[in-house]
Design a protein around this motif. Structure first.
Motif, PDB file in Angstrom:
ATOM      1  N   ARG A  82       0.812  -1.221   0.000  1.00 34.90           N
ATOM      2  CA  ARG A  82       0.000   0.000   0.000  1.00 34.90           C
ATOM      3  C   ARG A  82       0.847   1.273   0.000  1.00 34.90           C
ATOM      4  NH1 ARG A  82      -5.348  -1.525   0.869  1.00 34.90           N
ATOM      5  NH2 ARG A  82      -5.846   0.687   0.997  1.00 34.90           N
ATOM      6  N   ARG A 189      -8.073  -0.030  -7.842  1.00 36.67           N
ATOM      7  CA  ARG A 189      -7.696   0.346  -6.471  1.00 36.67           C
ATOM      8  C   ARG A 189      -7.747   1.856  -6.317  1.00 36.67           C
ATOM      9  NH1 ARG A 189      -7.781  -3.360  -2.387  1.00 36.67           N
ATOM     10  NH2 ARG A 189      -7.937  -5.328  -3.477  1.00 36.67           N
ATOM     11  N   CYS A 295      -3.707  -7.413  -3.177  1.00 34.40           N
ATOM     12  CA  CYS A 295      -2.720  -6.366  -3.390  1.00 34.40           C
ATOM     13  C   CYS A 295      -1.344  -7.037  -3.372  1.00 34.40           C
ATOM     14  CB  CYS A 295      -2.774  -5.330  -2.268  1.00 34.40           C
ATOM     15  SG  CYS A 295      -4.376  -4.511  -2.118  1.00 34.40           S
ATOM     16  N   CYS A 298       0.285  -9.642  -0.552  1.00 37.84           N
ATOM     17  CA  CYS A 298      -0.635  -9.851   0.569  1.00 37.84           C
ATOM     18  C   CYS A 298      -1.098 -11.301   0.668  1.00 37.84           C
ATOM     19  CB  CYS A 298      -1.849  -8.937   0.434  1.00 37.84           C
ATOM     20  SG  CYS A 298      -3.044  -9.196   1.754  1.00 37.84           S
ATOM     21  N   ILE A 300      -3.600 -12.148   2.732  1.00 38.96           N
ATOM     22  CA  ILE A 300      -5.033 -12.161   3.057  1.00 38.96           C
ATOM     23  C   ILE A 300      -5.875 -12.218   1.778  1.00 38.96           C
ATOM     24  CG2 ILE A 300      -6.929 -10.938   4.214  1.00 38.96           C
ATOM     25  CD1 ILE A 300      -4.882  -9.560   6.004  1.00 38.96           C
ATOM     26  N   CYS A 302      -8.106  -9.987   0.238  1.00 40.10           N
ATOM     27  CA  CYS A 302      -9.538  -9.740   0.435  1.00 40.10           C
ATOM     28  C   CYS A 302     -10.226  -9.214  -0.832  1.00 40.10           C
ATOM     29  CB  CYS A 302      -9.754  -8.765   1.589  1.00 40.10           C
ATOM     30  SG  CYS A 302      -9.331  -7.065   1.161  1.00 40.10           S
ATOM     31  N   CYS A 503      -1.187  -2.841   5.323  1.00 35.39           N
ATOM     32  CA  CYS A 503      -2.640  -2.815   5.352  1.00 35.39           C
ATOM     33  C   CYS A 503      -3.190  -2.845   6.778  1.00 35.39           C
ATOM     34  CB  CYS A 503      -3.200  -3.995   4.561  1.00 35.39           C
ATOM     35  SG  CYS A 503      -4.992  -3.900   4.410  1.00 35.39           S
ATOM     36  N   PHE A 505      -5.782  -4.120   7.752  1.00 30.23           N
ATOM     37  CA  PHE A 505      -6.401  -5.407   8.074  1.00 30.23           C
ATOM     38  C   PHE A 505      -5.451  -6.347   8.819  1.00 30.23           C
ATOM     39  CE2 PHE A 505      -9.753  -5.090   4.457  1.00 30.23           C
ATOM     40  CZ  PHE A 505     -10.427  -4.133   5.195  1.00 30.23           C
TER      41      PHE A 505
END
Ligand code: SF4
Lengths: 610, 101
Positions: A82, A189, A295, A298, A300, A302, A503, A505
């Protein structure tokens, strides 16, 4: 330490400076470093006799900063894809501009050789900035002007070629100086909030393309390997980051937030949406979801890829909609057709607009229409009734082009409601539309929205994690006790995350201690939890000093009247309003602020040099 | 009225979300139970023919699972101090760990 690229579009000069270790040690990178830099600009302007309030958000004097942090692009760091963008002033709010985005762009800027890009001045014709393997050039963009986000990304990516190539750009909304426009990257994004697309548009800067193969080094490789392994393991094992978010993405929140009586419906007239199931993450999964897209780096992942096969809202490839976008374009507007929400979300990406502000502004217009406050001739046949899916979708593209009634929507909800004589129906704080949690049913997010530096924002300090989701601990959402403290803790920690930059998250699974370990290994500094949180507090306070200079203080740390005086009519929080004053008093006391202003003692304690 | 019927005297709705829907094949179910959370979940497990459902909500020691979000009429079980007595018309919602932002 890396490098900072300083571009003056007025004089077409490009300078390279070193990232300062001294500044980074105090403000990390990303948002923190950008806050520091912007403050220096404010001081410079003041020394020249230009008052901060006289800086035109859309004038050449506004400055735009794209900033990565020590974690961006570092493989093995939790969710390190990010970057953060800041401007001295947002055209939407008049306060500081601030937004954050994922995708590939942040890491690829680093691989292209830079930590930070500063944009000053304004070009005299459409241009784009090319940063390829350390070389930066200002190039003509007249053939790109007018193109949408997807085409702009594709064209520039193809032109530059290479493996690690990514484009951040504006769409027609940014070009048309729409106050709720955003900066987009990697097609879907968004650095979404506070209207930064219009700042880029005012500078006639269409895009920044980055590409490169430069390696990002870590200071203590062995220590880093260990810290990274531990953190990623924690993320994998944590039920939220290891299972919940990867499986369902953010849209899974619709049902639980609605169930908790916090899901604003029809411009916040209530907080229970009778049609929530139809627009929920579970329904999205069964209908339009095709796969996931993460992304950069990453674990995760999502991000959602969606497709609407047929019908009036057909779209063969899209990404999202995220929870916030479903809420704003769906629940706030009373629209229950999920395909229409997917399409409206797609248009927001295509033209480059903030989905939260877009949906909320349409919702405000719908309430004004319901109350008979908008003359028919202004609407020009656009039937903005709550629940009208087709009108909602049409309103989105009309906003991007300021076409018909879209010229009013393009101002954002605060100005829209002022124009039609009913400012109380703008559900915004400091001019920024609030996101998808009604603070009458979760008091902590109320004090958080009121005091969030950039305005009505949930990611400045996500108290919902504790108040509703019970992560990492559980607090009763309906009480005010300890909520000021919770808001402060989450705000300070979010500053650390947005300056790291990775992130938010990750914070479901990782705490300040994990961050301290990871960042110490990456930077080679010995950071402990205490120092890290102090850095977060320092960033928040310096940002607040800037707000004060721009004329914002305690009088602006408020919520819309509706949340303070109209009790929720139904659900578990029935009868509740937000008791803001008690929380605010406690908040200022704990912060060491007086009426929304950090005291000189507080600034001294945090070693903030003015 | 039979004694058994008197004990099973309330009618409560159990709703499940996210992964639980696929696993147990239902979204919501109305069951007659004794007014305890345990009773509700046991009756629902019988009704859907899957005893596993009980362990979805309770741990081995019979306590509500810490990693589930259990809401009674929209209020989180963890915020409701004291014993839960369900009444007819109540809605209990069970979520696996989820989050977003
Ligand atoms: S968790 Fe989602 S938003 Fe965050 S970095 Fe990963 S894919 Fe991107």
């Amino acid at each position: 330490m890396g490098k900072i690229l300083k571009v003056d579009l007025s004089t077409e000069s490009i300078k390279v400076e070193k990232t300062s270790e001294e500044v980074a040690r105090k403000y990390l990178g990303g948002k923190g470093y950008a806050v520091y830099l912007i403050y220096q600009y404010l001081k410079e302007y003041e020394a020249k006799g230009i008052a901060p309030r006289d800086i035109d958000p859309l004038g050449p004097e506004n400055v735009l900063i794209f900033a990565t942090g020590p974690a961006t692009g570092v493989a093995g760091f939790p969710s390190p894809g990010r970057y953060h963008v800041m401007a001295i002033r947002s055209p939407l709010t008049g306060s500081i501009g601030s937004a954050n985005s994922g995708g590939d762009w942040g890491p690829f800027l680093k691989f292209a050789g830079y930590d930070i890009v500063i944009i000053e001045g304004a070009a005299d014709r459409p241009v784009y900035l090319s940063i390829v393997d350390g070389e930066a050039e200002i190039l003509d963009a007249s053939d790109l002007w007018g193109k949408n986000v997807f085409d702009t990304c594709r064209i520039l990516k193809k032109k530059v070629g290479g493996k690690n190539t990514s484009v951040a750009c504006i769409g027609p909304a940014g070009e048309n100086l729409v106050y709720i426009s955003c900066i987009m990257n990697d097609e879907h994004r968004a650095a979404g909030r506070t209207g930064l697309g219009a700042v880029m548009g005012s500078k006639l800067l269409k895009a920044i393309v980055v590409s490169g193969e430069q390696k990002v080094e870590v200071a203590r490789p062995d220590e880093y390997k260990k810290a990274s392994k531990e953190a990623l393991e924690k993320m994998r094992k944590h039920p939220v980051t290891g299972e919940g978010l990867p499986t369902y993405g953010t849209a899974i929140l619709v049902n639980i937030i609605n169930n908790g009586g916090l899901f604003p419906y029809k411009n916040w007239q209530t907080a229970i949406n009778p049609d929530a199931e139809a627009i929920s993450g579970e329904t999205l999964e069964k209908t339009y979801l095709i796969k996931r897209r993460p992304c950069w780096g990453c674990t995760i992942a999502c991000g959602r890829v969606t497709k609407v096969e047929k019908g009036p809202y057909q779209i063969l490839y899209s990404e999202g909609p995220e929870y916030e976008s479903i809420w704003a374009l769906g629940s706030a507007t009373g629209v229950k057709e999920l395909d229409a929400i997917v399409k409206a979300n797609h248009y927001c990406d295509e033209f480059g607009m903030d989905t939260i502000s877009m949906g909320s502004t349409i919702a405000a217009a719908m309430e004004l229409v319901e109350r008979g406050l908008i003359p028919e001739e202004e609407l020009q046949g656009l039937d903005l009734k709550f629940g009208n899916a087709a009108a909602m979708v049409e309103a989105v593209w009309r906003t991007a082009y300021k076409s018909g009634f879209g010229k009013y929507l393009a101002m954002g909800s605060k100005r829209l409601c002022e124009v039609f004589g009913a400012p109380e129906y703008s559900m915004s704080v400091k001019g920024l539309e609030m996101p998808a949690y009604d603070p009458r049913g979760a008091k902590g997010i109320g004090i958080e929205y009121a005091t969030a530096n950039r305005g009505g924002c949930h990611v400045t300090g996500y108290t919902i994690s504790v108040e509703v989701l019970g992560v990492p601990t559980k607090a009763d959402p309906l009480v005010t006790e300890n909520k000021a403290q919770l808001a402060i803790a989450t705000q300070n920690f979010a500053c650390v995350v947005n300056s790291t930059v990775n992130c938010l998250f990750t914070t479901f699974a990782l705490g300040a201690k994990d961050y301290a370990q990871l960042l110490s290994a990456v930077t080679g500094w010995d950071l402990d939890t205490e120092e890290l949180l102090r850095i977060g507090e320092r960033i928040y306070n310096l940002e607040r000093v800037m707000l004060n200079k721009l004329g914002f203080d305690g009088k602006d740390d408020v919520l819309p009247k509706r949340l303070l005086t109209e009790p929720l009519p139904e659900g578990p929080a029935k009868g509740h309003v937000v008791e803001l004053d008690v929380m605010k008093e406690e908040y200022y006391k704990l912060r060491g602020w007086v009426d929304g202003r950090p005291t000189p003692e507080k600034l001294k304690e945090l070693e903030i040099e003015l | 009225m039979l004694v058994w019927e008197m004990q099973q005297s309330v009618v409560v709705t159990l709703k499940v979300f996210a992964t639980l829907r696929k696993k147990y094949g239902f979204r919501e179910i109305e069951v007659r139970c004794d007014g305890t959370l345990r009773g509700l979940v046991e009756e629902a497990a019988k009704a859907v023919g899957n005893p596993e459902l009980v362990y979805e909500v309770f741990d081995k020691d019979g306590k509500p699972r810490d990693d589930r979000i259990i809401m009674i009429n929209g209020r989180n079980l963890k915020d409701l101090k004291g014993r839960v007595e369900l009444k007819t018309g109540d809605v209990v919602a069970v979520f696996p760990p989820i989050a977003g932002g």
